[in-house]
Each structure stands twice: as C-alpha cells, then as structure tokens.
Design an enzyme around this catalytic site. Structure first.
Site, short mmCIF file in Angstrom:
data_model
loop_
_atom_site.label_atom_id
_atom_site.label_comp_id
_atom_site.label_asym_id
_atom_site.label_seq_id
_atom_site.Cartn_x
_atom_site.Cartn_y
_atom_site.Cartn_z
N GLU A 35 3.48 7.87 -0.44
CA GLU A 35 3.87 6.63 0.24
C GLU A 35 5.18 6.07 -0.30
O GLU A 35 6.01 5.58 0.46
CB GLU A 35 2.75 5.58 0.13
N TYR A 88 2.84 -3.28 2.74
CA TYR A 88 2.48 -2.09 3.52
C TYR A 88 1.90 -1.00 2.62
O TYR A 88 0.84 -0.44 2.91
CB TYR A 88 3.70 -1.52 4.28
N ASP A 148 3.14 0.74 9.17
CA ASP A 148 4.48 1.27 8.96
C ASP A 148 5.24 1.21 10.29
O ASP A 148 4.73 0.67 11.29
CB ASP A 148 4.43 2.70 8.39
#
Ligand code: SF4
Length: 358
Positions: A48, A131, A149
C-alpha cells in the site's frame, strides 16, 4: 420501514454482486493472499505504501526486492535508512521511504512487531494516512473499513452519479462507500472495488457491459459514465528552473552530495544544483568550488525536464572534468561511476547524469 428494508437489501445485493465478480476475476498480485488465506499485514502495508502515486507495474520489482531483503517488519526496522533509500531509488516520492522505515521501527517499538488492527491505531503510525489505514484494516484484518483509493473513488462516484466536485466530495464518497462495505469479507470487498476500478470501470472507457453493477449504476443509466467523478480544475504550479553541475574526476569519479533528510527528495543523492526558482537566469556562479583548481564548465545542449506533484522543473546541465586528487568541497563526496547503481539516486538525477554522460 419498508423503504429502509428495501434500501438495505439493495446495498447487500450490490456487495454480493461485487464479491461474486471478484471471486471470478480477482487479479493475482504478489502481495495479495490466495483465496481463503489470511493476508500478511507486513506485505499489505508495504504494498500500500509503495502503490501510493505509483502503478502496479512499477511497484512489482521493488516489492520483490524489498521482501527478499527484508522479509518481515523486524528485518526492515533493523535496516539503515540509507539502505532503504537505496533500494527505493527510482520509485519516487521519497518521503514514503523515510516514513516506511520510521513506521517499521514504530511497529516494532510500540506494538512488538505486530501491526495494530484498528484504523485509528494504524493511522497513528508514520506515513499511514486515512486511506492506507482503512486499506490495511480491511485487507489484513477484515475490518469493515472503507478503503477509498482513486479507483474506488471513481467507481463509487459513477455508481451514484455524484455531481459534487472532487476533492471536496471525498467525504461523501467515503460515506457512500462505507455504507456498501459488507459485514463479512470486508477485505475482499475493498480489493474488489480496487480491481473493478482498475480493470472495468476505467477512467476513459468503462466496460459497463462487463460490470457487476451495470444495472445499479446511475452514471451508466445516464449514458455518460466517463464524465464522473466531477473534478475541480487542477492548479498547476509554476515552472521552476535551475542548473545541475556534473563534475567528473578523470579517474572515473563524479561529485555527489546528499540532500537534507526532510523535504523534497529528502535524504537522496544528487549532483550539486542551484536552487530551483521560477526566475532562474542560468550561469555557473553557483557551481561547486574546489580548492586549488578551477573547473571549466561547459553547458550541455538541451534541458532535463521533470514533473513533481506541485511543479514542473527544467534543469540546464553543466559538466566539467578535473584531475585527481581534487578534494571534494564540504558536504560533497566523490563516488566511483562504477558504483553509481548503489547510490540512492532519484529519477531526476538519473536523467541529469544520463544527459551529462550520454
Ligand atoms: S456500470 Fe460502468 S460506470 Fe457504472 S460502475 Fe460499472 S463500469 Fe463503472
């Protein structure tokens, strides 16, 4: 009451449709757990962070190198920041690498090497924004978090034909996404939404006939899905200019320095440059000075261009060669050209060196 029941049934049906699609079409990614397996929080987190502002294609080899060298968070926490920056070099947005290293240390020091499971605790770690915290909580721990996202944002904005402009409408997109997250398989749902946006609900030509939400989608019904999400016009920063000085020593060395640890390209290696300013006029007055020798600077034709998030940059490149043993000025060092691959050189500097040495 009846209406609320129907609405919640509609939400459940959408989640179920998306999960059924995901079971058939999920992408195989190096950091993704196989169906039915538990995801490794370290790999989820690492991927990520790497994927922020970067494509999957660019991330895959970096992810492989990082996990081969540092297979778990303890190993990464024990690494030096210099080594992390070197392995990150070329992936861009270097603050991420510094935060990655700080985060690994924090996970070991504060949490005994196990990533916390709640969004709140995750978001308290370095480099983890809302996020990323939601994505890790959902994917690694199946928490019912809304991981929104860019892909998910586009899909949800289209599903509801959201007329409000992004980025102001981000909170609304998050609220709408959160309402869609199912009580079970929240991690799969988050990844399904990302996959749908990346493969079907693409920015320019969404393949609505293949979409599990074709019937439910308000933008598809309107006939103009590609006009969503509605975006406020982007402000582009002013062009900045500067000069880069590639000083070579005739026995095969180049003069480099390390940028300050924080800020743009923090901690990365570079050839000396002037400041980058909109009104830069050019010239070698600010070139590095050596004791006892006066480099003869020659300007290479053309410029090196690079686009940072907030501004485009144009650098003119000067080269010069001096004979050994020329002492490196304070704050700089001679690096063997044969060892440049081991330096934490950002893409901009790779372009500058290629321009100078090409
Ligand atoms: S129907 Fe089309 S626009 Fe709507 S979510 Fe699916 S791919 Fe996107």
């Amino acid at each position: 009451m009846e209406r609320r029941k129907r609405a919640s049934h509609g939400v459940e049906a959408r989640s179920a449709d998306l999960l059924a699609w995901y079971d058939r079409h999920r992408r195989v990614l190096p950091w993704r757990a196989a169906p039915g397996e538990r995801a490794d929080p370290y790999r989820v987190w690492l991927s990520e962070i790497m994927l922020q502002q970067t494509t999957i294609k660019a991330v895959v080899p970096y992810f492989a190198r990082f996990t081969a060298r540092w297979p778990n968070v303890h190993a990464l926490a024990a690494a030096s920041l210099g080594d992390v920056l070197k392995l990150w070099a070329g992936l861009g947005y270097y603050a991420r690498a510094r935060h990655l290293h700080a985060c690994a240390k924090a996970v070991v020091e504060r949490h005994g090497g196990s990533f916390p499971q709640s969004e709140r605790e995750l978001a308290a770690l370095p480099g983890i924004g809302p996020y990323t915290a939601a994505a890790i909580a959902a994917i690694a721990f199946d928490a019912p978090a809304a991981a929104v996202d860019g892909n998910a944002e586009r899909v949800v904005a289209r599903l509801f034909a959201l007329k409000d402009e992004l980025p102001a409408a981000k909170a609304e997109v998050r609220r709408l996404t959160k309402a869609l997250v199912p009580a079970e398989r929240a991690g799969d749902f988050a990844q399904a939404l990302m996959d749908l946006g990346a493969t079907i609900c693409t920015p320019k030509t969404p393949a609505c006939v293949l979409c599990p939400w074709m019937r439910a989608c308000a933008a598809r019904r309107r006939g103009d899905p590609e006009t969503f999400p509605v975006k406020a016009p982007k402000k582009q920063g002013r062009l900045r200019r500067g000069a880069a000085f590639v000083l070579l020593r005739s026995d095969g060395f180049v003069l480099l320095r390390t940028r300050p640890p924080t800020g743009l390209l923090g901690g990365m290696s570079e050839v000396p440059t002037t400041r980058w300013m909109p009104d830069f006029a050019g010239g070698t007055e600010l070139a590095p000075r050596l004791r006892g020798t006066e480099p003869k600077w020659r300007r290479r034709t053309g410029v090196v261009t690079h686009v940072f998030t907030h501004f485009p940059l144009e650098l003119v490149v000067y080269t010069a060669e001096v004979a050994p043993p020329a002492a490196a000025p304070d704050g700089t060092r001679w690096v063997a050209l044969a060892e440049l691959a081991d330096e934490a050189l950002p893409n901009l500097m790779r372009k500058v060196l290629a321009h100078a040495l090409g």
